[in-house]
Design a protein around this motif. Structure first.
Motif, short mmCIF file in Angstrom:
data_model
loop_
_atom_site.label_atom_id
_atom_site.label_comp_id
_atom_site.label_asym_id
_atom_site.label_seq_id
_atom_site.Cartn_x
_atom_site.Cartn_y
_atom_site.Cartn_z
N LEU A 1 0.35 33.95 61.81
CA LEU A 1 -0.53 34.20 62.95
C LEU A 1 -1.26 32.96 63.42
CD1 LEU A 1 -1.42 36.45 64.83
CD2 LEU A 1 -3.30 36.94 63.26
N ASP A 2 -1.64 32.07 62.49
CA ASP A 2 -2.41 30.91 62.94
C ASP A 2 -1.57 29.92 63.75
OD1 ASP A 2 -0.96 29.69 60.94
OD2 ASP A 2 -2.68 29.31 59.64
N ALA A 3 -0.26 30.12 63.79
CA ALA A 3 0.62 29.24 64.57
C ALA A 3 1.12 29.90 65.85
CB ALA A 3 1.82 28.80 63.71
N VAL A 4 0.65 31.12 66.13
CA VAL A 4 1.08 31.82 67.34
C VAL A 4 0.23 31.34 68.52
CG1 VAL A 4 1.16 34.11 68.44
CG2 VAL A 4 1.89 33.82 66.06
N VAL A 5 0.83 31.25 69.70
CA VAL A 5 0.11 30.85 70.91
C VAL A 5 -0.92 31.93 71.27
CG1 VAL A 5 0.41 30.54 73.41
CG2 VAL A 5 1.88 29.31 71.79
N ALA A 6 -2.10 31.47 71.70
CA ALA A 6 -3.27 32.33 71.87
C ALA A 6 -2.98 33.66 72.59
CB ALA A 6 -4.35 31.56 72.64
N ASP A 7 -2.30 33.60 73.70
CA ASP A 7 -2.06 34.80 74.50
C ASP A 7 -1.27 35.88 73.76
OD1 ASP A 7 -3.26 34.97 76.92
OD2 ASP A 7 -1.51 34.39 78.10
N PHE A 8 -0.58 35.51 72.71
CA PHE A 8 0.34 36.43 72.05
C PHE A 8 -0.11 36.85 70.65
CE2 PHE A 8 2.60 33.66 75.00
CZ PHE A 8 3.10 34.60 75.89
N MET A 9 -1.32 36.44 70.27
CA MET A 9 -1.78 36.75 68.91
C MET A 9 -1.85 38.25 68.65
SD MET A 9 -4.90 34.07 68.21
CE MET A 9 -5.89 34.75 69.54
N GLN B 1 -7.13 37.29 58.05
CA GLN B 1 -7.21 35.83 58.22
C GLN B 1 -8.61 35.49 58.71
OE1 GLN B 1 -4.91 33.60 57.45
NE2 GLN B 1 -3.22 35.03 57.07
N GLY B 2 -9.13 34.37 58.25
CA GLY B 2 -10.38 33.86 58.78
C GLY B 2 -11.52 34.83 58.60
N SER B 3 -12.45 34.81 59.56
CA SER B 3 -13.61 35.70 59.55
C SER B 3 -14.17 35.74 60.96
CB SER B 3 -14.68 35.18 58.59
OG SER B 3 -15.93 35.82 58.82
N MET C 1 -10.23 38.12 65.32
CA MET C 1 -10.41 39.12 66.38
C MET C 1 -9.07 39.72 66.81
SD MET C 1 -12.66 40.66 68.12
CE MET C 1 -14.02 40.21 69.17
N ALA C 2 -8.04 38.89 66.88
CA ALA C 2 -6.71 39.39 67.26
C ALA C 2 -6.19 40.37 66.21
CB ALA C 2 -5.74 38.22 67.43
N LEU C 3 -6.52 40.17 64.94
CA LEU C 3 -6.13 41.11 63.89
C LEU C 3 -6.87 42.43 64.05
CD1 LEU C 3 -6.01 38.65 60.92
CD2 LEU C 3 -4.15 40.23 61.49
N HIS D 1 -11.28 43.36 75.56
CA HIS D 1 -9.89 43.52 76.02
C HIS D 1 -8.96 43.19 74.86
CE1 HIS D 1 -6.18 43.31 78.20
NE2 HIS D 1 -6.79 43.71 79.30
N VAL D 2 -8.31 44.21 74.31
CA VAL D 2 -7.60 44.03 73.04
C VAL D 2 -6.44 43.05 73.13
CG1 VAL D 2 -8.29 46.28 72.13
CG2 VAL D 2 -6.12 46.08 73.38
N SER D 3 -5.93 42.77 74.33
CA SER D 3 -4.83 41.81 74.43
C SER D 3 -5.31 40.37 74.28
CB SER D 3 -4.13 41.94 75.78
OG SER D 3 -3.72 43.26 76.03
N TYR D 4 -6.54 40.09 74.71
CA TYR D 4 -6.98 38.69 74.85
C TYR D 4 -8.31 38.39 74.14
CZ TYR D 4 -3.57 39.18 78.60
OH TYR D 4 -2.44 39.46 79.31
N SER D 5 -8.84 39.34 73.40
CA SER D 5 -10.19 39.17 72.84
C SER D 5 -10.28 37.96 71.90
CB SER D 5 -10.61 40.43 72.11
OG SER D 5 -9.63 40.81 71.15
#
Lengths: 333, 333
Positions: free
Chosen positions: A189-197, A219-221, A232-234, B224-228
């Motif tokens: 996940l830490d290597a995924v581009v932001a829009d697709f996390m 991951q993270g906090s 947040m993406a998780l 927004h769960v896609s981009y948060s």
């Protein structure tokens, strides 16, 4: 997915700690490893049979996994002879090192000639979608930490192992390179581009049986300013039904951030739950996982009791005491 | 940075909306554009002089900016003759389209032969660091939204313009392709790899004079769960001293997520402020920016008054009424 079972390459690891990826595979998915391969002078031993490439091949091994981390994450020239021989014998190679197999010309050439695959698990191999937020079937559990590196992966692996021991439907869903190597698949996940996390997390945890639990590697906090976006993406992509709060009580400050204090477990509970309920209004905090490795047995037990009394939630160190009480709480949901 | 001033390429834009990038440059940085270039049949006009490449070159233009979006974000073959001629005449090219200039072999060849640069502003051109969370000098303001596309960029641009009009020190810090093309530089945050998002925002908003304000372009929404995750990286990497809440009151659901309701302004205030204070304990919510484009003047004024009375914060539509009251609130901090 990385073809299993593996032969675990410990190389010239100076000590046991340097072989922690291999140790993780041995501890959590022993069925994924037929043996270990050590170079002269190797100071690590994960307790598997030492095997030649030939013996491992005969035992069914399909991938040679670099189960060792060295300074700087580089692929040592001292390893190359074995790695190339493995490709020639029909093994794939897999690595979570910072430097990539695919950037080593000799390995690329040998893989091509022999029709083998180089698995760099730090790099996404899928074009993940943008998250759509659609409610999925099945259940999901996510560990969220007061800080980075407080035991979230261990907690998820321990809960998954306990559920499977009880005959319950459960899958560990890795989001980092160690977890991916342990299970053979996942999302770095830490290597995924932001829009697709968040979409990558949805992809990782698809529709499933109503009584199946995914244990998503945290991951993270939310309170670690370097990595909170990944967390947040998780929380949103994972749509967790259950959160476990993870904590390491002896930290003087946030990992790598001397000016930042850890949040309280109460703050973490309130923040993570509010954010998780955006994606899943039914989400509950079901327990607390404490990494007590720097406390004595008495100190650990006193601390766990104090937190349990204060927070009103099952509070355990899964390494010391197992994840049984956390799984009990999941089953009671 | 993209060399300025620009010639704005409107191509064969079917209507005014398709030229909104060019319109943004004209509206917010008119000094960055010497004129516009239109192909036969172009249905857009941003109100600049129509210029040939020769005339624009003579007027000092350094970059031809593709200021038009077409269906699918592709680089039209109909544009190629002009684009290649521009490279031959010494212009750089800049684009925020989904399809990249660098993937067009004829443009790459012409740029190389003529020693020009192709600026694809959707793609990061810097190896951003991991965020270190160290407190920076100077002040920062960030707009956070109840949803995506509610006017956060407009709010930041309007506050920056108002501050500069008052002779105050201010810089707009773009985090998306339109903003980057308007000002000539910034960070395409949604294309940054997860681990480096917050570090990219730190890089974008470095130490500055104590009385200087960065207006950081917001992205997405914590709800927004896609981009948060992208939004979270802005809140923590940006270390904002001031937050503006941005809202569009006529949305039936979160943008692109039919099953998700917008949060209340109260929820957004509490969540965003708590998260911002992790990185900057002094952070304050200073006002509310409402996009009232779908309300009549009377409806808009009534809505703004109702929100202002309820929230106790200056509440404006900067498009209708300017950003003066938001800047007043910043100055009063």
């Amino acid at each position: 997915m990385i073809p299993t079972p593996y032969l675990l390459f410990l190389g010239d690891a100076p000590d046991q700690l340097a072989a922690k990826v291999a140790q993780g595979i041995k501890d959590w998915r022993p069925e994924n490893a037929v043996g270990q391969f050590r170079l002269p002078g190797c100071g690590a031993d994960v307790g598997l049979d030492d095997m030649t490439l030939e013996a491992a091949k005969a035992a069914g091994a399909q991938t040679l996994v670099i189960g060792v981390a060295n300074r700087g994450g580089v692929i040592s020239q001292a390893w190359k002879e074995v790695l190339i021989q493995a490709l020639e014998m029909g093994f794939d190679l897999a690595s979570g090192l910072h430097n990539l197999l695919r950037d080593e010309n000799d390995l690329v050439a040998a893989a091509k000639v022999n029709g083998r695959t180089l698995h760099d698990v730090r790099i996404p191999s899928v074009a993940y979608p943008i998250a759509n937020g659609v409610k999925r079937t099945g259940k999901r559990c996510l560990a969220v930490g007061t800080d980075c590196s407080v035991g979230k992966m261990y907690t998820g692996l321990a809960m998954d192992a306990e559920m499977r021991k009880r005959g319950l439907k459960s899958t560990f869903r890795p989001t980092g390179q160690t977890g991916i190597l342990i299970t053979g698949g996942g999302v770095p996940l830490d290597a995924v581009v932001a829009d697709f996390m968040a979409g990558a997390v949805e992809y990782l945890t698809p529709d499933n049986d109503a009584d199946h639990w995914d244990h998503i590697e945290g991951q993270g906090s939310l309170y670690h300013v370097s990595y909170s976006g990944v967390t947040m993406a998780l929380v949103h992509g994972g749509q967790p039904d259950a959160l476990v709060l993870s904590h390491e009580p002896t930290r003087k400050h946030m990992r790598g951030l001397p000016d930042y204090q850890q949040p309280s477990l109460e703050d973490l509970r309130d923040t993570a739950l509010a954010m998780a309920r955006v994606a899943n209004p039914a989400c509950q905090v079901i327990g607390i996982s404490v990494n007590t490795q720097h406390l004595s047995e008495d100190e650990a037990n006193a601390y766990l009791k104090e937190v349990e009394d204060r927070m009103g939630l099952p509070t355990v160190d899964p390494f010391r005491h197992g994840a049984g009480r956390l799984v009990d709480a999941l089953e009671a949901l």
